[in-house]
Design a protein around this motif. Structure first.
Motif, PDB file in Angstrom:
ATOM      1  N   ARG A   1       0.832  -1.210   0.000  1.00  0.00           N
ATOM      2  CA  ARG A   1       0.000   0.000   0.000  1.00  0.00           C
ATOM      3  C   ARG A   1       0.865   1.259   0.000  1.00  0.00           C
ATOM      4  O   ARG A   1       2.019   1.252   0.416  1.00  0.00           O
ATOM      5  CB  ARG A   1      -0.900   0.036   1.229  1.00  0.00           C
ATOM      6  N   GLU A   2       0.230   2.346  -0.420  1.00  0.00           N
ATOM      7  CA  GLU A   2       0.874   3.649  -0.346  1.00  0.00           C
ATOM      8  C   GLU A   2       1.154   4.004   1.109  1.00  0.00           C
ATOM      9  O   GLU A   2       0.582   3.431   2.043  1.00  0.00           O
ATOM     10  CB  GLU A   2      -0.053   4.698  -0.993  1.00  0.00           C
ATOM     11  N   ARG A   3       2.058   4.950   1.297  1.00  0.00           N
ATOM     12  CA  ARG A   3       2.330   5.475   2.625  1.00  0.00           C
ATOM     13  C   ARG A   3       1.041   6.004   3.243  1.00  0.00           C
ATOM     14  O   ARG A   3       0.218   6.629   2.560  1.00  0.00           O
ATOM     15  CB  ARG A   3       3.355   6.610   2.522  1.00  0.00           C
ATOM     16  N   ALA A   4       0.842   5.761   4.526  1.00  0.00           N
ATOM     17  CA  ALA A   4      -0.304   6.323   5.241  1.00  0.00           C
ATOM     18  C   ALA A   4      -0.012   7.790   5.532  1.00  0.00           C
ATOM     19  O   ALA A   4       1.021   8.117   6.129  1.00  0.00           O
ATOM     20  CB  ALA A   4      -0.551   5.559   6.528  1.00  0.00           C
ATOM     21  N   PHE A   5      -0.920   8.672   5.108  1.00  0.00           N
ATOM     22  CA  PHE A   5      -0.695  10.107   5.253  1.00  0.00           C
ATOM     23  C   PHE A   5      -1.603  10.770   6.281  1.00  0.00           C
ATOM     24  O   PHE A   5      -1.653  12.005   6.349  1.00  0.00           O
ATOM     25  CB  PHE A   5      -0.860  10.794   3.900  1.00  0.00           C
ATOM     26  N   GLY A   6      -2.330  10.008   7.063  1.00  0.00           N
ATOM     27  CA  GLY A   6      -3.123  10.593   8.139  1.00  0.00           C
ATOM     28  C   GLY A   6      -4.050  11.695   7.657  1.00  0.00           C
ATOM     29  O   GLY A   6      -4.817  11.502   6.701  1.00  0.00           O
ATOM     30  N   GLU A   7      -3.965  12.873   8.307  1.00  0.00           N
ATOM     31  CA  GLU A   7      -4.868  13.976   7.987  1.00  0.00           C
ATOM     32  C   GLU A   7      -4.589  14.615   6.629  1.00  0.00           C
ATOM     33  O   GLU A   7      -5.392  15.418   6.152  1.00  0.00           O
ATOM     34  CB  GLU A   7      -4.781  15.045   9.084  1.00  0.00           C
ATOM     35  N   PHE A   8      -3.482  14.274   6.002  1.00  0.00           N
ATOM     36  CA  PHE A   8      -3.218  14.769   4.646  1.00  0.00           C
ATOM     37  C   PHE A   8      -4.167  14.123   3.630  1.00  0.00           C
ATOM     38  O   PHE A   8      -4.456  14.707   2.584  1.00  0.00           O
ATOM     39  CB  PHE A   8      -1.792  14.445   4.220  1.00  0.00           C
ATOM     40  N   GLU A   9      -4.619  12.921   3.915  1.00  0.00           N
ATOM     41  CA  GLU A   9      -5.410  12.171   2.945  1.00  0.00           C
ATOM     42  C   GLU A   9      -6.745  12.861   2.680  1.00  0.00           C
ATOM     43  O   GLU A   9      -7.424  13.317   3.592  1.00  0.00           O
ATOM     44  CB  GLU A   9      -5.624  10.738   3.430  1.00  0.00           C
ATOM     45  N   GLY A  10      -7.089  12.951   1.404  1.00  0.00           N
ATOM     46  CA  GLY A  10      -8.315  13.618   0.998  1.00  0.00           C
ATOM     47  C   GLY A  10      -8.152  15.097   0.737  1.00  0.00           C
ATOM     48  O   GLY A  10      -9.069  15.738   0.217  1.00  0.00           O
ATOM     49  N   ARG A  11      -7.005  15.657   1.101  1.00  0.00           N
ATOM     50  CA  ARG A  11      -6.736  17.070   0.864  1.00  0.00           C
ATOM     51  C   ARG A  11      -5.898  17.238  -0.402  1.00  0.00           C
ATOM     52  O   ARG A  11      -5.073  16.386  -0.730  1.00  0.00           O
ATOM     53  CB  ARG A  11      -5.980  17.685   2.039  1.00  0.00           C
TER      54      ARG A  11
END
Length: 216
Positions: free
Chosen positions: A84-94
């Motif tokens: 999987r791609e790196r987990a980006f936490g609150e960056f995801e969806g932005r």
């Protein structure tokens, strides 16, 4: 000594979020029409390769790409969450612009490729991400000595593989391409990865593929 394993690593096809520079991370976004076309072209380009196994991230954009690549070979795709791609936490969806505006301090650390920086909200730092990817690929490759293995994953994963194969540091500026469905060739031995060929996009007939910088 174990016989080397040949690896073809392919980033997933384009998604609407790639096109809008919206960070996907581990959110499950499907391919758009162009991405499906790219995947079919990649599958056609690799149809004559002697593929022994296909492994894929279980996220839809990678899995759909892997389906197009695996179909001509009649092999089952084997899912692996470690791709999987790196987990980006609150960056995801932005979008990238959203991140710069709404989380400027975190954005600065991200842009600097600080290896210890974890995006807020459960993101992975680069050291953890790198270890996950490199260990997974070594384990998968070791299962197939003397064979050709296809790995379908994400832009960040491709970046880790390039750095590992060329012995470049995590913080080194990126000068290599990570385009959607580009074909990347590596060799794995017990000593690690070696680069064979990178960013072959001839199957896209000159249609520009978005680079990883557009969105992971």
């Amino acid at each position: 000594m174990q016989t080397p394993t040949r690896i073809i690593a392919v980033r997933h096809g384009e998604t609407d979020w790639n096109a809008s520079t919206r960070l996907q991370g581990q959110l499950d976004i499907e391919l758009n029409a162009k991405g499906r076309w790219q995947a079919q072209r990649a599958g056609r380009a690799l149809a004559r390769e002697d593929v022994g196994a296909v492994y894929s991230s279980d996220l839809a954009r990678a899995w759909q790409t892997a389906e197009a690549i695996a179909a001509p070979h009649g092999v089952d795709i084997q899912p692996d969450q470690r791709l999987r791609e790196r987990a980006f936490g609150e960056f995801e969806g932005r979008t990238f612009a959203d991140i710069e505006r709404e989380l400027p301090d975190a954005a600065l650390l991200w842009r600097r490729r600080d290896p210890d920086f974890s995006p807020p909200g459960g993101g992975e730092n680069l050291l953890v991400f790198q270890a996950r990817v490199v260990e997974a690929v070594a384990e998968l490759a070791a299962r197939h000595p003397g064979e050709l293995v296809v790995l379908v994953a994400h832009g960040g994963v491709m970046d880790v593989l390039y750095r590992a194969a060329t012995r470049q540091e995590l913080q080194a500026p990126r000068t290599w391409q990570l385009g959607n469905t580009s074909i990347n060739r590596l060799l794995w031995t017990e000593q690690g990865l070696t680069l064979v060929g990178w960013a072959d996009d001839g199957h896209l007939e000159g249609d520009d593929a978005l680079d990883e910088a557009a969105a992971a």
